[in-house]
Write an enzyme that holds these catalytic residues in place. Structure first.
Site, PDB file in Angstrom:
ATOM      1  N   GLY A 365      91.006 -45.075 -53.860  1.00  0.00           N
ATOM      2  CA  GLY A 365      90.542 -44.541 -55.137  1.00  0.00           C
ATOM      3  C   GLY A 365      91.200 -45.239 -56.302  1.00  0.00           C
ATOM      4  N   GLY A 367      91.474 -44.754 -60.658  1.00  0.00           N
ATOM      5  CA  GLY A 367      91.165 -43.939 -61.830  1.00  0.00           C
ATOM      6  C   GLY A 367      91.844 -44.489 -63.062  1.00  0.00           C
ATOM      7  N   GLY A 368      91.654 -43.790 -64.175  1.00  0.00           N
ATOM      8  CA  GLY A 368      92.239 -44.236 -65.430  1.00  0.00           C
ATOM      9  C   GLY A 368      93.751 -44.156 -65.441  1.00  0.00           C
ATOM     10  N   PHE A 369      94.326 -43.384 -64.514  1.00  0.00           N
ATOM     11  CA  PHE A 369      95.767 -43.200 -64.526  1.00  0.00           C
ATOM     12  C   PHE A 369      96.441 -43.775 -63.291  1.00  0.00           C
ATOM     13  CE2 PHE A 369      93.981 -39.913 -67.204  1.00  0.00           C
ATOM     14  CZ  PHE A 369      94.753 -40.027 -68.354  1.00  0.00           C
ATOM     15  N   GLY A 370      95.748 -44.579 -62.506  1.00  0.00           N
ATOM     16  CA  GLY A 370      96.400 -45.208 -61.381  1.00  0.00           C
ATOM     17  C   GLY A 370      95.477 -45.427 -60.206  1.00  0.00           C
ATOM     18  N   VAL A 372      95.053 -45.199 -55.882  1.00  0.00           N
ATOM     19  CA  VAL A 372      95.492 -44.346 -54.774  1.00  0.00           C
ATOM     20  C   VAL A 372      95.296 -45.094 -53.464  1.00  0.00           C
ATOM     21  CG1 VAL A 372      95.270 -42.103 -53.648  1.00  0.00           C
ATOM     22  CG2 VAL A 372      94.776 -42.318 -56.095  1.00  0.00           C
ATOM     23  N   LYS A 387      99.785 -42.442 -54.978  1.00  0.00           N
ATOM     24  CA  LYS A 387      99.193 -42.813 -56.254  1.00  0.00           C
ATOM     25  C   LYS A 387     100.219 -43.548 -57.095  1.00  0.00           C
ATOM     26  CE  LYS A 387      96.479 -41.143 -60.133  1.00  0.00           C
ATOM     27  NZ  LYS A 387      95.685 -40.048 -60.687  1.00  0.00           N
ATOM     28  N   ASP A 484      93.297 -31.999 -65.789  1.00  0.00           N
ATOM     29  CA  ASP A 484      92.359 -33.053 -65.392  1.00  0.00           C
ATOM     30  C   ASP A 484      91.471 -32.572 -64.245  1.00  0.00           C
ATOM     31  OD1 ASP A 484      91.195 -35.514 -65.753  1.00  0.00           O
ATOM     32  OD2 ASP A 484      92.620 -36.598 -64.493  1.00  0.00           O
TER      33      ASP A 484
END
Length: 685
Positions: A365, A367-370, A372, A387, A484
């Site tokens: 995965g 995402g905008g914050f890291g 995974v 993550k 979130d």
């Protein structure tokens, strides 16, 4: 004849000595027929049945668990005891006493407790090594087929089992939801009305007595420090007919588990009797609890170490250079204040090896914050999700890690377990339980070959995430604001149960206080309007995001999407538009092909709109949401006019508000019913 007569006293004396010697080697027994008893003052040389992590220490103690995560241990008296005189008879009176100690190597960080139990067999292999004290699992907890009576000595408060605090004694029947419980302590005979509290962990050895009377069916549990005579007034007293629980023959034993918090659970002495008082345990004959603190440093070592270091300084220097080059990839950021979080900190080396160097083939995965990654820890072989989150400065990192460790204590079946963290250079690594079926959005939109979820699965996932949020907002020790909530942060385990994950942005505060968060974080399309205006996250901003999630799951549409002409369409406005046209169910995901429960779908759509209402005071809290979903409270009769089209279009683009010229093209009826919605919710209708 005289010679024969003179030998008789000698023969009689010899037979008497042999008889006494044989009698001393037999197990202790009561006076009545079929009565049984035993007494242990230390366990060296005794045939105790052990499984899991349980061992007999060199000092003669039973050690059930140690500092290893997610283990369980059991110890049993080697032979079953006969609790009934006949197959259909009542359970006889019995008495049990034991001396125990619970210790931690990590100061104030508390581990799980343990239990004394009576069970029909020695097979507890189905018990979990987390949360259930090594006795049950989430399937059989509460089942009458267990036939288990237990006394729990618990050092963690688990709201799922309605624990009263994190230092209590409980009487359990087939379940960890205690029949009766009390804070640990004892009543002094000189003042029997005042409870003297005792710490179960780290306070030295304690003795406990468990007595059952077959005539009154009364269970008494008494606790006291070792060396103090048994108090007259018991700590706990409950009437319960154990003839409905304990089998004709049953085993006595102890069980424990460590889960994500470790500890040492010791038994020093143990006695039991049927139809009589348990034999007295002499405290002077008991083994001693071990010392778990730091070992004292040798004076000789203090003197010789600098000399040895000076002699080998060149070799050490070369070795250090080689080690730095070899292990540079494993370099971590460690500061003094992180010592207290030791059990929750993973080594970067372990995480690097678990993910094979964070290779792309293990990426699950982004995402905008890291990013995974899936990994398998080298020691325990536990599957985890790692993550990687970047941070630019040290400001606030200490507080952030403290909150990560606190969130690591969350335990709920609909919340993904945050196991711990690691810091290295400019990144923070968060370690979670691995969820085999990935995130919800991949199933909703058919990515990576995942089949479309049917309606039953979707509605169950909505309720499961609602339960998770209710636990975060109201049922844990502190209020947790997730900040979130979205489909990509809803993860599905191997049985397709929904769990709320990714607590990298979560914030905590005490119940009854005001959250101080002022930095706007989250995902466009899920952000509540007041969060964009004032930057202040509250439980109601989570409710807003959850409302958008309900609509997303029901409609199979993303919160914001582009139409063929390139115009942005807001999901909430589109659902409102269908409702205004009296075609609300047209918003249900067409991939379901009409195979859904109409009343559940209608409820989900209306509840999603209500939760994502632009006005915070018009939204329900998560307890009300669960009441609506469970049908405990009738959903209020609302009309499309109770909402305003286009309100969500006032939300920001790239974090900034847009002006009214960019509002949704759907028509906007007059906003005249917000007050009535608030009144409906306040009335609980």
């Amino acid at each position: 004849m005289a010679s024969t007569a003179s030998m008789k006293p000698v023969l009689l004396s010899t037979l008497l000595v042999l008889t006494i010697g044989l009698t001393l080697n037999l197990p202790a027994s009561g006076a009545g027929e079929g009565d049984e008893q035993f007494l242990y003052t230390g366990f060296t040389g005794h045939n105790i049945i052990l499984d899991g992590a349980a061992t007999i220490t060199p000092g003669g103690l039973i050690e059930l668990t140690n500092e290893t995560f997610r283990i369980k241990g059991h110890a049993f008296h080697p032979a079953p005891m006969s609790f009934r005189r006949s197959p259909n008879g009542t359970v006889q009176s019995f008495s049990v006493s034991f001396v125990f100690g619970i210790m931690s190597s990590f100061g104030d960080i508390r581990g799980h407790g343990f239990t004394f139990f009576i069970a029909p067999s020695t097979d507890l292999s189905a018990a979990y090594s987390i949360q259930f004290l090594g006795l049950f699992n989430d399937k059989n907890n509460g089942s009458t087929s267990n036939h288990i009576f237990a006394i729990e000595l618990d050092t963690i408060q688990n709201t799922e089992f309605s624990d009263i605090d994190n230092n209590h004694v409980g009487i359990d029947v087939n379940s960890l939801n205690s029949v009766n419980s009390s804070p640990a302590g004892f009543y002094n005979d000189s003042n029997s009305s005042m409870l003297t509290k005792l710490p179960l962990i780290g306070g030295g050895p304690l003795q406990i007595w468990v007595d059952y009377d077959m005539n009154s069916t009364e269970i008494n549990v008494t606790l006291a420090p070792v060396g103090i005579p048994k108090p007259v007034k018991p700590l706990l007293s409950t009437t319960y007919d154990l003839s409905t629980v304990i089998t004709e023959q049953a085993y006595l034993g102890f069980s424990s588990s460590t889960g994500l918090s470790t500890g040492h659970h010791y038994v020093l002495g143990w006695s039991s009797a049927i139809n009589g008082a348990a034999p007295t345990i002499d405290p002077t004959k008991l083994p001693k609890l071990p010392y778990l603190g730091p070992k004292p440093q040798s004076t000789l070592l203090v003197i010789l170490l600098p000399i040895a270091s000076a002699v080998f300084v060149l070799a050490v220097g070369i070795g250090v250079v080689l080690m730095v080059r070899r292990h540079f990839r494993y370099k971590e950021v460690r500061e003094d204040w992180e010592v207290e979080y030791g059990p929750h900190r993973f080594s970067y080396k372990d995480l690097y090896r678990a993910t094979k160097g964070f290779k792309d083939k293990y990426l699950i995965g982004v995402g905008g914050f890291g990013s995974v990654y899936k990994g398998v820890l080298p020691g325990s072989k536990l599957e985890v999700a790692v993550k990687r989150v970047s941070y630019d400065s040290k400001q606030g990192v200490k507080e952030f890690v403290a909150e990560v460790v606190s969130i690591g204590h969350l335990q709920h079946r609909n919340v993904v377990q945050l196991l711990g963290y690691c810091r290295r250079k400019g990144e923070l690594l968060l370690v979670y339980d691995y969820m085999a079926n990935g995130s919800l959005d991949k199933h909703l939109y058919g990515q990576e070959g995942n089949a479309t979820l049917d309606w039953g699965q979707r509605f169950r996932i909505i309720k499961e995430i609602a339960l998770g949020l209710l636990y975060l907002h109201e049922e844990w020790d502190r209020v947790v604001i997730h900040r979130d909530v979205k489909a990509s942060n809803v993860l599905l385990d191997k049985e397709m149960n929904g769990r709320l994950g990714d607590f990298g942005l979560a914030r905590l505060y005490d119940h009854g206080t005001d959250p101080q968060t002022t930095h706007v974080v989250g995902t466009i399309g899920y952000l509540a309007p007041e969060l964009v205006h004032r930057g202040k996250a509250t439980p109601l901003t989570d409710v807003f995001s959850f409302g958008v999630l309900i609509l997303e799951v029901t409609c199979g549409q993303k919160p914001i999407k582009e139409d063929p002409e390139g115009n942005q369409l807001v999901l909430t406005d589109w659902v409102l538009h269908n409702w205004h046209k009296e075609s609300l169910l047209d918003a249900v995901d067409t991939k379901l092909q009409g195979n859904y429960n109409i009343s559940e779908a209608r409820l989900a759509l209306k509840l999603g709109l209500l939760c994502s209402h632009p006005f915070p005071n018009a939204r329900p809290n998560m307890r009300q949401v669960m009441q609506y979903l469970d049908g405990d409270v009738t959903f209020p009769e609302l009309l499309p006019a109770h909402f305003s089209f286009g309100m969500l279009s006032l939300m920001q683009n790239e974090g900034q508000l847009v002006d009214s010229s960019r509002m949704s093209s759907y028509p906007s009826p007059m906003m005249q019913s917000f007050g009535s919605i608030s009144n409906l919710l306040a009335d609980g209708r």
